[in-house]
Design a protein around this motif. Structure first.
Motif, PDB file in Angstrom:
ATOM      1  N   PHE A 101      67.875 -29.131  39.568  1.00  0.00           N
ATOM      2  CA  PHE A 101      68.257 -28.413  40.781  1.00  0.00           C
ATOM      3  C   PHE A 101      67.353 -27.216  41.046  1.00  0.00           C
ATOM      4  CE2 PHE A 101      72.194 -30.895  40.417  1.00  0.00           C
ATOM      5  CZ  PHE A 101      72.237 -31.393  41.704  1.00  0.00           C
ATOM      6  N   SER A 102      66.766 -26.669  40.021  1.00  0.00           N
ATOM      7  CA  SER A 102      65.781 -25.602  40.217  1.00  0.00           C
ATOM      8  C   SER A 102      64.549 -26.156  40.934  1.00  0.00           C
ATOM      9  CB  SER A 102      65.392 -25.000  38.871  1.00  0.00           C
ATOM     10  OG  SER A 102      64.378 -24.054  39.032  1.00  0.00           O
ATOM     11  N   ALA A 103      64.096 -27.341  40.519  1.00  0.00           N
ATOM     12  CA  ALA A 103      62.944 -27.974  41.176  1.00  0.00           C
ATOM     13  C   ALA A 103      63.287 -28.337  42.621  1.00  0.00           C
ATOM     14  CB  ALA A 103      62.510 -29.214  40.397  1.00  0.00           C
ATOM     15  N   ILE A 104      64.497 -28.811  42.848  1.00  0.00           N
ATOM     16  CA  ILE A 104      64.920 -29.158  44.212  1.00  0.00           C
ATOM     17  C   ILE A 104      64.993 -27.900  45.069  1.00  0.00           C
ATOM     18  CG2 ILE A 104      66.851 -30.029  45.602  1.00  0.00           C
ATOM     19  CD1 ILE A 104      67.345 -32.042  43.234  1.00  0.00           C
ATOM     20  N   LEU A 108      69.117 -33.641  54.435  1.00  0.00           N
ATOM     21  CA  LEU A 108      68.766 -34.333  53.194  1.00  0.00           C
ATOM     22  C   LEU A 108      69.306 -35.755  53.272  1.00  0.00           C
ATOM     23  CD1 LEU A 108      69.802 -31.550  50.637  1.00  0.00           C
ATOM     24  CD2 LEU A 108      67.544 -31.917  51.658  1.00  0.00           C
ATOM     25  N   VAL A 109      68.615 -36.668  52.610  1.00  0.00           N
ATOM     26  CA  VAL A 109      69.041 -38.065  52.536  1.00  0.00           C
ATOM     27  C   VAL A 109      69.009 -38.485  51.079  1.00  0.00           C
ATOM     28  CG1 VAL A 109      68.446 -40.446  53.167  1.00  0.00           C
ATOM     29  CG2 VAL A 109      68.192 -38.605  54.850  1.00  0.00           C
ATOM     30  N   VAL A 110      70.052 -39.168  50.645  1.00  0.00           N
ATOM     31  CA  VAL A 110      70.129 -39.672  49.277  1.00  0.00           C
ATOM     32  C   VAL A 110      70.293 -41.183  49.331  1.00  0.00           C
ATOM     33  CG1 VAL A 110      71.491 -39.685  47.141  1.00  0.00           C
ATOM     34  CG2 VAL A 110      71.116 -37.537  48.366  1.00  0.00           C
ATOM     35  N   GLY A 111      69.448 -41.886  48.592  1.00  0.00           N
ATOM     36  CA  GLY A 111      69.589 -43.334  48.486  1.00  0.00           C
ATOM     37  C   GLY A 111      70.861 -43.660  47.731  1.00  0.00           C
ATOM     38  N   ARG A 112      71.649 -44.567  48.280  1.00  0.00           N
ATOM     39  CA  ARG A 112      72.930 -44.948  47.672  1.00  0.00           C
ATOM     40  C   ARG A 112      72.806 -46.377  47.157  1.00  0.00           C
ATOM     41  NH1 ARG A 112      77.965 -47.206  49.318  1.00  0.00           N
ATOM     42  NH2 ARG A 112      79.664 -46.290  48.123  1.00  0.00           N
ATOM     43  N   PRO A 113      72.742 -46.528  45.845  1.00  0.00           N
ATOM     44  CA  PRO A 113      72.569 -47.870  45.281  1.00  0.00           C
ATOM     45  C   PRO A 113      73.881 -48.651  45.262  1.00  0.00           C
ATOM     46  CG  PRO A 113      72.729 -46.279  43.519  1.00  0.00           C
ATOM     47  CD  PRO A 113      72.763 -45.497  44.811  1.00  0.00           C
ATOM     48  N   VAL A 114      73.788 -49.899  45.613  1.00  0.00           N
ATOM     49  CA  VAL A 114      74.887 -50.843  45.484  1.00  0.00           C
ATOM     50  C   VAL A 114      74.301 -52.160  44.994  1.00  0.00           C
ATOM     51  CG1 VAL A 114      76.396 -49.782  47.222  1.00  0.00           C
ATOM     52  CG2 VAL A 114      74.727 -51.487  47.924  1.00  0.00           C
ATOM     53  N   ALA A 115      75.159 -53.034  44.517  1.00  0.00           N
ATOM     54  CA  ALA A 115      74.710 -54.353  44.089  1.00  0.00           C
ATOM     55  C   ALA A 115      74.212 -55.136  45.303  1.00  0.00           C
ATOM     56  CB  ALA A 115      75.858 -55.090  43.404  1.00  0.00           C
ATOM     57  N   ALA A 169      74.720 -36.339  45.542  1.00  0.00           N
ATOM     58  CA  ALA A 169      74.713 -35.981  46.965  1.00  0.00           C
ATOM     59  C   ALA A 169      75.703 -34.849  47.247  1.00  0.00           C
ATOM     60  CB  ALA A 169      75.053 -37.209  47.814  1.00  0.00           C
ATOM     61  N   ASN A 170      76.879 -34.914  46.641  1.00  0.00           N
ATOM     62  CA  ASN A 170      77.871 -33.845  46.818  1.00  0.00           C
ATOM     63  C   ASN A 170      77.370 -32.523  46.245  1.00  0.00           C
ATOM     64  OD1 ASN A 170      79.807 -35.334  48.214  1.00  0.00           O
ATOM     65  ND2 ASN A 170      80.716 -36.095  46.323  1.00  0.00           N
ATOM     66  N   GLN A 171      76.661 -32.579  45.126  1.00  0.00           N
ATOM     67  CA  GLN A 171      76.091 -31.363  44.537  1.00  0.00           C
ATOM     68  C   GLN A 171      75.019 -30.772  45.444  1.00  0.00           C
ATOM     69  OE1 GLN A 171      75.049 -33.160  40.734  1.00  0.00           O
ATOM     70  NE2 GLN A 171      76.493 -31.787  39.702  1.00  0.00           N
ATOM     71  N   LEU A 172      74.185 -31.606  46.039  1.00  0.00           N
ATOM     72  CA  LEU A 172      73.163 -31.120  46.972  1.00  0.00           C
ATOM     73  C   LEU A 172      73.819 -30.382  48.132  1.00  0.00           C
ATOM     74  CD1 LEU A 172      70.706 -34.159  47.263  1.00  0.00           C
ATOM     75  CD2 LEU A 172      70.230 -31.936  46.193  1.00  0.00           C
ATOM     76  N   ARG A 173      74.823 -31.004  48.707  1.00  0.00           N
ATOM     77  CA  ARG A 173      75.510 -30.399  49.846  1.00  0.00           C
ATOM     78  C   ARG A 173      76.145 -29.064  49.457  1.00  0.00           C
ATOM     79  NH1 ARG A 173      80.968 -31.968  52.429  1.00  0.00           N
ATOM     80  NH2 ARG A 173      80.824 -30.922  54.424  1.00  0.00           N
ATOM     81  N   GLY A 174      76.808 -29.041  48.322  1.00  0.00           N
ATOM     82  CA  GLY A 174      77.469 -27.826  47.877  1.00  0.00           C
ATOM     83  C   GLY A 174      76.503 -26.707  47.521  1.00  0.00           C
ATOM     84  N   ARG A 175      75.406 -27.031  46.876  1.00  0.00           N
ATOM     85  CA  ARG A 175      74.448 -26.018  46.433  1.00  0.00           C
ATOM     86  C   ARG A 175      73.584 -25.477  47.567  1.00  0.00           C
ATOM     87  NH1 ARG A 175      72.673 -26.157  40.601  1.00  0.00           N
ATOM     88  NH2 ARG A 175      74.222 -27.432  39.537  1.00  0.00           N
ATOM     89  N   PHE A 176      73.215 -26.336  48.508  1.00  0.00           N
ATOM     90  CA  PHE A 176      72.217 -25.938  49.498  1.00  0.00           C
ATOM     91  C   PHE A 176      72.761 -25.829  50.922  1.00  0.00           C
ATOM     92  CE2 PHE A 176      69.934 -28.097  46.003  1.00  0.00           C
ATOM     93  CZ  PHE A 176      69.292 -26.980  45.497  1.00  0.00           C
ATOM     94  N   GLY A 177      73.991 -26.269  51.142  1.00  0.00           N
ATOM     95  CA  GLY A 177      74.611 -26.123  52.452  1.00  0.00           C
ATOM     96  C   GLY A 177      73.936 -26.888  53.575  1.00  0.00           C
TER      97      GLY A 177
END
Length: 168
Positions: free
Chosen positions: A49-52, A64-71, A87-95
């Protein structure tokens, strides 16, 4: 619940989340064109998260966009839950607004792209996550522009083991 990114002006960062590496791509809403950016290494959340945070300060994305893997059949699996948490952590940390994007077989497609560009398996390994993030973001842009169906990465028929959904 994540809010879908709304088409605006500005920069978008996309992530191909993995337990060992996170591929990052960048694109612009006005151009609807994605480019591989970097791969974040590291095992700890603090390091990652420091690098992000550094990338977000540098690129000032609007979304931001996060790839969501499914079968292959569309059902969620263990990695789906990990990506949702990320993805939830990104939203919470960076708003910032965070959207999911199709990512089925993006790593396979990235590997094929790198090999066709002349990379051997060793040099391809260094770039595969960032190129996968590029493909995820490009697929997202194309879907937002109404240019592609929901499946952004149709399975390459010869490169997938149907038993394991893995590249071969």
């Amino acid at each position: 619940m994540l809010e879908p990114a709304r088409k605006t002006n500005g920069t978008v960062l996309a992530f191909d989340f993995g337990e060992k590496r996170i591929g990052v791509a960048v694109g612009e809403w006005q151009l609807l064109q994605a480019h591989p950016l970097t791969t974040i290494q590291g095992t700890g959340d603090g390091e990652r998260f420091s690098a992000i945070a550094t990338l977000i300060r540098e690129w000032q994305p609007t979304n931001l966009v996060v790839g969501r893997p499914v079968a292959l059949d569309g059902t969620p699996h263990a990695m789906t839950a990990r990506c949702t948490r990320f993805a939830n952590q990104l939203r919470g940390r960076f708003g910032l607004g965070v959207a999911y994007a199709e990512e089925r077989l993006s790593s396979c497609a990235a590997e094929e792209r790198l090999r066709s560009a002349g990379h051997d398996s060793r040099s391809a390994r260094r770039h595969i996550d960032a190129v996968a993030a590029q493909l995820i973001l490009q697929g997202y842009f194309d879907a937002m522009a109404g240019q592609t169906p929901d499946l952004a990465f149709p399975p390459p028929q010869s490169s997938i083991d149907r038993e394991t959904d893995a590249c071969i």
